[in-house]
Design a protein around this motif. Structure first.
Motif, PDB file in Angstrom:
ATOM      1  N   LEU A 176      -2.050  13.307   1.121  1.00  0.00           N
ATOM      2  CA  LEU A 176      -3.664  11.872   0.688  1.00  0.00           C
ATOM      3  C   LEU A 176      -3.700  11.157   1.833  1.00  0.00           C
ATOM      4  O   LEU A 176      -4.598  10.688   2.785  1.00  0.00           O
ATOM      5  CB  LEU A 176      -2.579  11.336  -0.053  1.00  0.00           C
ATOM      6  CG  LEU A 176      -1.868  12.117  -1.347  1.00  0.00           C
ATOM      7  CD1 LEU A 176      -1.531  10.776  -2.687  1.00  0.00           C
ATOM      8  CD2 LEU A 176      -3.370  11.935  -1.949  1.00  0.00           C
ATOM      9  N   ILE A 177      -2.297  11.247   3.177  1.00  0.00           N
ATOM     10  CA  ILE A 177      -2.019  10.048   4.395  1.00  0.00           C
ATOM     11  C   ILE A 177      -3.363  11.289   5.750  1.00  0.00           C
ATOM     12  O   ILE A 177      -5.002  10.741   6.098  1.00  0.00           O
ATOM     13  CB  ILE A 177      -0.733  10.165   5.320  1.00  0.00           C
ATOM     14  CG1 ILE A 177      -0.417   9.166   4.369  1.00  0.00           C
ATOM     15  CG2 ILE A 177      -1.485   9.786   6.360  1.00  0.00           C
ATOM     16  CD1 ILE A 177       1.278   9.049   4.890  1.00  0.00           C
ATOM     17  N   HIS A 178      -3.038  12.753   5.579  1.00  0.00           N
ATOM     18  CA  HIS A 178      -3.945  13.356   6.270  1.00  0.00           C
ATOM     19  C   HIS A 178      -5.701  13.111   5.723  1.00  0.00           C
ATOM     20  O   HIS A 178      -6.782  12.965   6.666  1.00  0.00           O
ATOM     21  CB  HIS A 178      -3.563  15.076   6.811  1.00  0.00           C
ATOM     22  CG  HIS A 178      -4.669  15.684   6.774  1.00  0.00           C
ATOM     23  ND1 HIS A 178      -4.373  15.544   8.298  1.00  0.00           N
ATOM     24  CD2 HIS A 178      -5.321  16.570   5.904  1.00  0.00           C
ATOM     25  CE1 HIS A 178      -5.097  16.405   8.929  1.00  0.00           C
ATOM     26  NE2 HIS A 178      -5.747  17.457   7.414  1.00  0.00           N
ATOM     27  N   LEU A 204      10.472   4.792   3.088  1.00  0.00           N
ATOM     28  CA  LEU A 204      10.316   4.054   4.117  1.00  0.00           C
ATOM     29  C   LEU A 204       8.898   4.580   4.920  1.00  0.00           C
ATOM     30  O   LEU A 204       8.065   5.936   5.073  1.00  0.00           O
ATOM     31  CB  LEU A 204      11.356   4.459   5.180  1.00  0.00           C
ATOM     32  CG  LEU A 204      11.272   4.107   6.962  1.00  0.00           C
ATOM     33  CD1 LEU A 204      11.697   2.084   6.639  1.00  0.00           C
ATOM     34  CD2 LEU A 204      12.211   4.652   7.503  1.00  0.00           C
ATOM     35  N   SER A 205       7.687   3.430   6.024  1.00  0.00           N
ATOM     36  CA  SER A 205       7.225   3.617   6.411  1.00  0.00           C
ATOM     37  C   SER A 205       6.824   3.109   8.160  1.00  0.00           C
ATOM     38  O   SER A 205       7.319   2.088   7.643  1.00  0.00           O
ATOM     39  CB  SER A 205       5.989   4.183   5.173  1.00  0.00           C
ATOM     40  OG  SER A 205       4.373   4.037   6.244  1.00  0.00           O
ATOM     41  N   GLY A 215      -5.326   6.539   5.841  1.00  0.00           N
ATOM     42  CA  GLY A 215      -4.975   7.481   7.682  1.00  0.00           C
ATOM     43  C   GLY A 215      -4.172   6.503   7.986  1.00  0.00           C
ATOM     44  O   GLY A 215      -3.413   6.795   9.395  1.00  0.00           O
ATOM     45  N   LEU A 216      -4.378   4.731   7.172  1.00  0.00           N
ATOM     46  CA  LEU A 216      -3.342   4.011   8.360  1.00  0.00           C
ATOM     47  C   LEU A 216      -1.575   3.891   8.705  1.00  0.00           C
ATOM     48  O   LEU A 216      -0.888   3.717   9.407  1.00  0.00           O
ATOM     49  CB  LEU A 216      -3.603   2.397   7.774  1.00  0.00           C
ATOM     50  CG  LEU A 216      -4.705   2.378   8.434  1.00  0.00           C
ATOM     51  CD1 LEU A 216      -5.151   1.290   8.170  1.00  0.00           C
ATOM     52  CD2 LEU A 216      -5.035   2.007   9.687  1.00  0.00           C
ATOM     53  N   CYS A 217      -1.008   5.015   8.106  1.00  0.00           N
ATOM     54  CA  CYS A 217       0.474   5.296   7.356  1.00  0.00           C
ATOM     55  C   CYS A 217       0.596   6.762   8.859  1.00  0.00           C
ATOM     56  O   CYS A 217      -0.675   7.679   8.633  1.00  0.00           O
ATOM     57  CB  CYS A 217       0.208   5.572   6.278  1.00  0.00           C
ATOM     58  SG  CYS A 217       0.383   4.534   4.605  1.00  0.00           S
ATOM     59  N   SER A 272       1.254  -1.331   0.348  1.00  0.00           N
ATOM     60  CA  SER A 272       0.306  -0.191  -0.151  1.00  0.00           C
ATOM     61  C   SER A 272       0.540   0.961  -0.024  1.00  0.00           C
ATOM     62  O   SER A 272       0.539   2.499  -1.093  1.00  0.00           O
ATOM     63  CB  SER A 272      -0.881   0.111   0.921  1.00  0.00           C
ATOM     64  OG  SER A 272      -1.313  -0.961   1.759  1.00  0.00           O
ATOM     65  N   CYS A 273       1.611   0.974   0.738  1.00  0.00           N
ATOM     66  CA  CYS A 273       2.931   2.369   0.566  1.00  0.00           C
ATOM     67  C   CYS A 273       3.731   2.483  -0.038  1.00  0.00           C
ATOM     68  O   CYS A 273       3.508   3.519  -1.371  1.00  0.00           O
ATOM     69  CB  CYS A 273       3.949   1.924   1.580  1.00  0.00           C
ATOM     70  SG  CYS A 273       3.098   2.394   3.129  1.00  0.00           S
TER      71      CYS A 273
END
Length: 386
Positions: free
Chosen positions: A197-199, A288-289, A261-263, A133-134
């Motif tokens: 995008l995460i936000h 990296l995440s 949002g899980l990141c 997904s990352c």
């Protein structure tokens, strides 16, 4: 010298002509979204009447729980909403009758269901889905990072394990960017795009389709059409899996987690040149995440980032060749010969990652130090230019 200059002029002209004939990035994304939405509506119309199915929940504290859900409409996330807020917020993937199942994919029959989180006793499956997904998120950022008159073609995403130290996304930029070398500022700009995008906490919507539909979705990308045919030929059902995140449609070789949002900690660490390939100048973007449920101390993050900056070697699937002779001094293609000391260091970086996860899990209630991508980080949209 004159001949070389003339050739360069013609190359620029041909590149400009090709870019002019190709639809803009916005037009391509709109066309892909339209085909995705049309097929999604068609599949939903296959269930005009509401039929009930039985979903038997499995997992800690859930054994024996039976949910009555709607066939073709309810998803594993719908089931999580009937349980607790913890299950709804922390579930990343599901297991349906023993098979990995995206949280947003509708259930079509009575089944057993297990919800997976990053803190399960064996998180290997959800970790690999998170890594995938990352990489998908990185591809989405790269596709929209440049101005509309610069083309960006996403290649097949390499499947690399979490222990490789970085997730990868192979890409071919516009020929006018072949000589471009990204700076630290460019990498930070890409990181900010990912943080946006995460936000937004966007869902990865899955859609299993026939190859003909996928070929229509990627009608403007020859490399993606080739990838569709390859994945369909290896699929037992003869289908391929598409995902949509916002207005970005992608092809995936495996399940993705539920939402961006899980990141949590996320950083684009490198953009390596792989040289000339069948589609142009191939590059490998790396990042990296860590997920929202696992946060790393800034010193651990710095060590992990140093490892993620190094080129991740992805062996070719077809490259099954006999072993080299013992006295051979020629290193394998795309591999770096390592001394015992280097091998020890690489293994130690893998151990650092595992140790970081163990330390984080043991200190979930302690104060966190988000490092370079903390809660005070305010993403801003930027555009990379040559």
């Amino acid at each position: 010298m004159v001949t070389r200059t003339v050739c360069q002029v013609f190359q620029r002209r041909f590149a400009s002509t090709a870019a002019a004939l190709r639809p803009s990035t916005a037009e391509v994304r709109s066309q892909r979204n339209a085909v995705f939405s049309r097929e999604q509506a068609r599949q939903r119309a296959l269930y005009p009447r509401i039929e009930k199915i039985e979903v038997s929940m499995m997992g800690p504290g859930l054994d024996g729980t039976l949910l009555i859900m709607n066939k073709g409409m309810s998803t594993p996330l719908s089931c999580a909403r009937h349980l607790t807020e913890h299950h709804m917020n922390n579930s990343a993937l599901a297991i349906v009758d023993g098979e990995p199942w995206p949280l947003h994919q509708p259930l079509t029959h009575s089944c057993t269901l297990t919800l997976l989180t990053f803190k399960d006793s064996d998180p290997s499956l959800v970790n690999q889905a998170y890594w995938r997904s990352c990489a998908a998120l990185l591809g989405q950022v790269l596709e929209t990072a440049f101005k509309d008159d610069y083309t960006v073609d996403l290649l097949s995403t390499p499947e690399v394990p979490v222990t490789s130290g970085a997730f990868c996304c192979d890409v071919v930029f516009d020929p006018r960017l072949d000589s471009w070398t990204p700076s630290e500022e460019s990498l930070r700009s890409l990181t900010q795009g990912a943080q946006q995008l995460i936000h937004q906490n966007l869902a990865w919507e899955p859609l299993e389709v026939a190859p003909s539909v996928a070929l229509e979705v990627f009608s403007h990308s020859s490399c993606k059409q080739e990838e569709v045919e390859q994945k369909a030929s290896h699929s037992p059902k003869g289908t391929v899996m598409l995902y949509r995140c916002g207005d970005h449609v992608l092809l995936s070789g495996g399940p993705l987690v539920a939402r961006t949002g899980l990141c949590s900690q996320y950083e684009v660490t490198a953009l390596h040149s792989l040289g000339k390939g069948p589609w142009g100048h191939h590059r490998r973007a790396q990042g990296l995440s860590l997920p929202l449920q696992l946060q790393a101390h800034h010193t651990v993050w710095r060590r992990l980032r140093q490892r993620a900056e190094k080129l991740v070697d992805v062996p070719e699937p077809e490259a099954v060749t006999p072993s080299a002779p013992a006295d051979s001094t020629q290193p394998p293609t795309n591999q770096i010969p390592m001394t015992n000391k280097t091998q020890h260091f690489c293994q130690r970086t893998v151990d650092i990652y595992a140790a970081a996860v163990a330390v984080i899990q043991a200190h979930t209630d302690s104060e966190t130090h988000p490092g370079t991508c903390g809660a005070d980080f305010k993403p801003s949209r930027s555009t990379c230019t040559s």
